[in-house]
Motif scaffolding. Structure first.
Motif, PDB file in Angstrom:
ATOM      1  N   LEU A 686      -1.297   0.207  -1.699  1.00 46.65           N
ATOM      2  CA  LEU A 686      -0.009   0.748  -1.237  1.00 46.65           C
ATOM      3  C   LEU A 686      -0.203   1.727  -0.084  1.00 46.65           C
ATOM      4  N   GLY A 687      -1.422   2.081   0.184  1.00 44.88           N
ATOM      5  CA  GLY A 687      -1.720   3.011   1.273  1.00 44.88           C
ATOM      6  C   GLY A 687      -1.778   2.270   2.593  1.00 44.88           C
ATOM      7  N   PRO A 688      -2.295   2.931   3.632  1.00 46.85           N
ATOM      8  CA  PRO A 688      -2.331   2.304   4.949  1.00 46.85           C
ATOM      9  C   PRO A 688      -3.192   1.044   4.975  1.00 46.85           C
ATOM     10  N   ASP A 689      -2.730   0.056   5.707  1.00 45.49           N
ATOM     11  CA  ASP A 689      -3.484  -1.190   5.877  1.00 45.49           C
ATOM     12  C   ASP A 689      -4.343  -0.998   7.134  1.00 45.49           C
ATOM     13  N   VAL A 690      -5.627  -0.631   6.929  1.00 48.03           N
ATOM     14  CA  VAL A 690      -6.491  -0.253   8.049  1.00 48.03           C
ATOM     15  C   VAL A 690      -7.060  -1.506   8.711  1.00 48.03           C
ATOM     16  N   LEU A 691      -6.838  -1.633  10.018  1.00 45.87           N
ATOM     17  CA  LEU A 691      -7.362  -2.789  10.759  1.00 45.87           C
ATOM     18  C   LEU A 691      -8.724  -2.481  11.372  1.00 45.87           C
TER      19      LEU A 691
END
Ligand code: SF4
Length: 835
Positions: A686-691
């Motif tokens: 649910l946190g940031p979707d890090v690319l």
């Protein structure tokens, strides 16, 4: 002093009530002082009660009468409504501890934290309970309920009629719990003090005093006014003075309908007409203020007879700094000593060392408890007590319990620490002065501002004072006047409009504007000789309507302080710094140049090394940990254990030379990562979707290249674009209004738009600074022409760099600069032998 007929009438008025009205500068206080001297001779000085608007005003009144009194008294009842109220309570046998604003807010905050999951207590507002902004609203509202002596039944009726009955029902119930909490601990807050004293009534005062004088009654709130009304109603001969617009006759009619009125209309101040100094840019306004003061000083006006009045604290600070730069002695507003939790904590430590057990309970929630076990510290002090004087003990307690408030120069303080430190220093100073004088120190009285210093103050705090020259700064629409029409969450209009409907928006606007007009009139009437109003309207900001008709005067700028900046060594045509005119820049270089060109020149042009700092190294380590932990390529679990394992691997013990510094840095390191885990890391999917993390880029802008690394690239909240995230580990935050100008974020946006790999993820739609110490985010809005504007800004900056335009900036963030010794804006940077 030769009194006017009106003033003499006040002095000679026989026993009985009298209302004294007069505008600013008509000599009301002078009349009261002379009446006081007459009554003192008749009844004894200790039997004449004087109520002033503030402690500072009471101190000034005392200063005027003391030299003319013969003595024969232990103390004089020259005080404020709060002082009288406290006295009333004490005479009932109570010995309450008076909470300052900050403490009252802290008590409310703690109670709300305890009630965070109590939907039975907050059936409709439970979603807000526990949020700091809600605690602020509740703390202010419970204070206002008491200050207005509001009847809960009537308030509830008015709230029901305004369709806000539920929230007020919950607040009124909380107000009862709050009062019970204060009673349980023997505490009282400022508004509650007046409310409780007015419940007690006036009986004891009436017997104790032969007469009363009340100055500035128009400034009294409902509860303070009630105390004066009670004195009048009890038949105490009282002279009540105030502004003619305040309808004193009407307000006091119930208490004493027969009181005659004396009106003073001869102004003693004969100031010239106020003038307006209009300045081309806001950054120049402090310089224009300094110029006006230096000009007046050059004509013989002492520093202590001048003041700068502002509406906004930030403006006052900026002007204060400019005055200091120009060598003008400045009296800063006194630190709110009595309210500072840090000072309370130190007093409690000393009390605990003397066996005051309740002090220990208070300390559990104090800033001391964050650093050291208060019991252990108290034991230490108790052991030292027999061999150390009290002032040294207080210093020792500060060093052991609150020295963390002192930051090294390269590490600027957060505002709260700065205020706490000011308060502690003021308190320790007061203790020392008290000890030197061999008398009891009174840390509750604000520091005197010093004999010959320019006062920089808010307009409200200046009421009742005067100076020869007064500068009123920031005369802009939105600041002076600052018209408010909105309702607060708990609409205060319900407290005063209980018999009718709450006022509609136009009426609120009219009231607010009238209030602002009064405030401005107060400001311009403080000057005996001259009022100078200054304004620097930017495009889109209007000049204040209050000064629009004033005659204007050109600004006189003070000569550059204290020496003109020396030109950098002439290199043009001999050895250009950038011979081919082509630059390789980074986003942080651009950021440094936009903050201060001279710093850029030293750091990147001359490649002078700065000294580095613990905090810069700490920031690098935190970045490294998050890079490794969030690396999308890493095949590792994202758990708290793994985060702190990486943290241990990245930690270096050599970042600080001294053990306490190292321990503090380690604490900061763990705290930052812990808070990040709590707010983002623990959210998992649910946190940031890090690319990507530490994403390198290299783009062309005109003939130049811009290179750098972006701390983190996320999928944006819209699900399609990308979010550029830059971590910040310092304490200072970019102001919200400055976010759009942040060149570093704008450069990252440009890079994300031009770099083909990043562009393939989607357009950069979110640009975020993430402050890891608080886990607060600041965003820069992306405009349609964002990339084009950034390119133009980079090219313009590059042109200036190539042209070797390296002037120091007066608005620079000098706290983070290591080149003070090379900078003409700093005393240590002036050339040897120069003044
Ligand atoms: S001290 Fe301030 S003005 Fe001077 S070079 Fe550093 S940042 Fe610039």
């Amino acid at each position: 002093v030769e009194l006017t007929a009106g003033q003499q009438q006040v002095v000679n008025h026989p026993d009985g009530a009298l209302i004294l009205t007069g505008g600013a500068g008509t000599g009301k206080t002078t009349a009261l002082v002379h009446r006081y001297l007459r009554l003192s001779a008749e009844h004894g000085a200790a039997r004449v009660l004087v109520l002033c608007r503030s402690r500072a005003a009471a101190a000034r009144f005392l200063d005027q009468v003391l030299p003319r009194l013969g003595g024969g008294f232990e103390s004089l009842p020259i005080t404020t409504a709060w002082g009288l109220a406290f006295d009333r309570l004490q005479r009932t046998g109570a010995d309450p501890r008076l909470l300052g604003h900050a403490e009252q807010r802290a008590v409310v905050g703690r109670m709300l934290e305890r009630e965070a999951s109590r939907a039975d207590l907050w059936p409709t507002l439970d979603g807000y309970v526990g949020q700091p902004a809600f605690a602020d609203e509740v703390a202010a509202a419970v204070g206002d309920l008491q200050a207005e002596l509001a009847d809960p039944v009537q308030v509830q009726t008015a709230a029901d009629a305004a369709a806000t009955g539920d929230r007020w029902r919950e607040l009124l119930a909380f107000a009862q719990r709050y009062r019970a909490e204060l009673d349980e601990h023997g505490w009282v807050d400022g508004a509650g003090l007046l409310a409780r004293a007015s419940e007690l009534g006036v009986d004891a005062d009436a017997a104790r005093y032969a007469a009363a004088l009340v100055d500035d009654h128009d400034a009294a709130g409902t509860a303070a006014a009630r105390i004066t009304e009670q004195l009048l109603a009890a038949g105490l001969p009282a002279v009540v003075a105030g502004d003619p617009d305040a309808d004193l006759d009407g307000r006091l009619a119930t208490a004493n309908p027969d009181a005659p009125t004396v009106h003073l209309d001869r102004g003693f101040r004969r100031p010239q007409a106020p003038v307006l100094v209009r300045v081309a840019h806001p950054s120049l306004e402090p310089e224009a203020v300094a110029g006006a003061l230096l000009d007046a000083h050059g004509r013989g006006v002492p520093w202590g007879d001048m003041a700068v009045l502002t509406r906004s604290g930030a403006r006052a600070q900026g002007i204060g700094r400019a005055l200091v730069r120009h060598g003008v002695p400045v009296a800063r507003p006194p630190a709110p000593v009595a309210d500072a939790p840090a000072v309370r904590a130190l007093q409690d430590v000393l009390d605990l060392a003397q066996g005051d057990v309740p002090a220990g309970a208070r300390l559990a929630h104090s800033p001391v408890a964050e650093v050291i076990a208060p019991d252990a510290l108290a034991d230490e002090l108790a052991a030292l007590g027999p061999i150390t004087d009290p002032v040294a003990l207080a210093h020792h307690a500060f060093q052991r319990g609150l020295a963390h408030l002192v930051h090294p120069p390269e590490h600027p303080m957060v505002a709260a620490d700065e205020r706490a430190l000011d308060a502690v220093v003021a308190w320790l100073g007061a203790l020392e002065r008290g000890a030197d004088a061999g008398s009891e120190p009174d840390p509750w009285v604000a520091d005197p501002s010093g004999p010959d210093r320019v006062t920089v103050s808010s307009i409200d705090a200046a009421a009742g004072r005067d100076w020869r020259v007064v500068v009123v700064a920031g005369c802009l629409e939105g600041e002076l006047p600052r018209v408010r029409t909105g309702r607060r969450f708990f609409d205060r209009a319900l407290l005063t409009a209980v018999s009718g409907p709450a006022p509609a928006v136009p009426e609120r606007r009219a009231r607010s504007l009238a209030e602002e007009r009064r405030r401005f009139a107060t400001a311009v009437s403080r000057a005996r000789d001259l009022t100078v109003c200054t304004a620097a309207p930017e495009p889109g900001v209007l000049l204040s309507r209050f000064v629009a008709a004033f005659s204007t005067r050109e600004p006189t700028f003070a000569p550059p302080p204290p020496l003109p900046p020396p030109s950098p060594p002439p290199t043009k045509g001999v050895a250009p710094v950038f011979p081919d005119g082509v630059l390789v820049l980074s986003a942080s270089q651009l950021d440094v140049y936009s903050d201060c060109p001279l710093r850029y020149a030293y750091r990147y042009g001359a490649e002078a090394r700065d000294e580095g700092s613990v905090y810069a190294d700490l920031g690098t380590m935190v970045h490294d940990v998050l890079e490794r932990f969030l690396d999308p390529e890493a095949q590792e679990p994202r758990t708290a254990e793994r985060l702190f394992e990486i943290a241990d691997e990245c930690w270096r013990d050599d970042i600080a030379p001294f053990r306490p510094q190292l321990e503090e840095a380690r604490r900061d390191y763990i705290d930052m990562l812990g808070l990040w885990w709590q707010k983002e890391g623990a959210l998992g999917d649910l946190g940031p979707d890090v690319l990507d993390t530490e994403r390198a880029f290299d783009i062309a802008v005109g003939p130049h290249r811009v290179r750098g690394r972006i701390d983190r690239v996320d999928r944006a909240d819209d699900g399609e674009g990308i979010r550029v995230v830059d971590y910040k580990t310092g304490r200072r935050m970019v102001r919200v209004e400055d976010m759009d100008d942040d060149l570093q974020l704008a450069t990252y946006h440009l890079a994300a738009s031009l770099d083909p790999d990043m562009a393939a993820w989607g357009p950069p739609t979110q640009l975020r600074l993430l402050y890891l110490r608080r886990m607060e985010a600041r965003e820069q809005a992306v405009r349609p022409d964002h990339a084009a504007v950034t390119q133009a800004r980079i090219l313009a900056t590059a042109d200036e760099i190539v042209a070797e335009s390296f002037e120091p900036s007066v608005d620079a963030d000098c706290d983070h600069c290591d080149f003070h010794r090379l900078c003409p804006l700093w005393p240590e940077g002036r050339e040897v032998g120069e003044e």
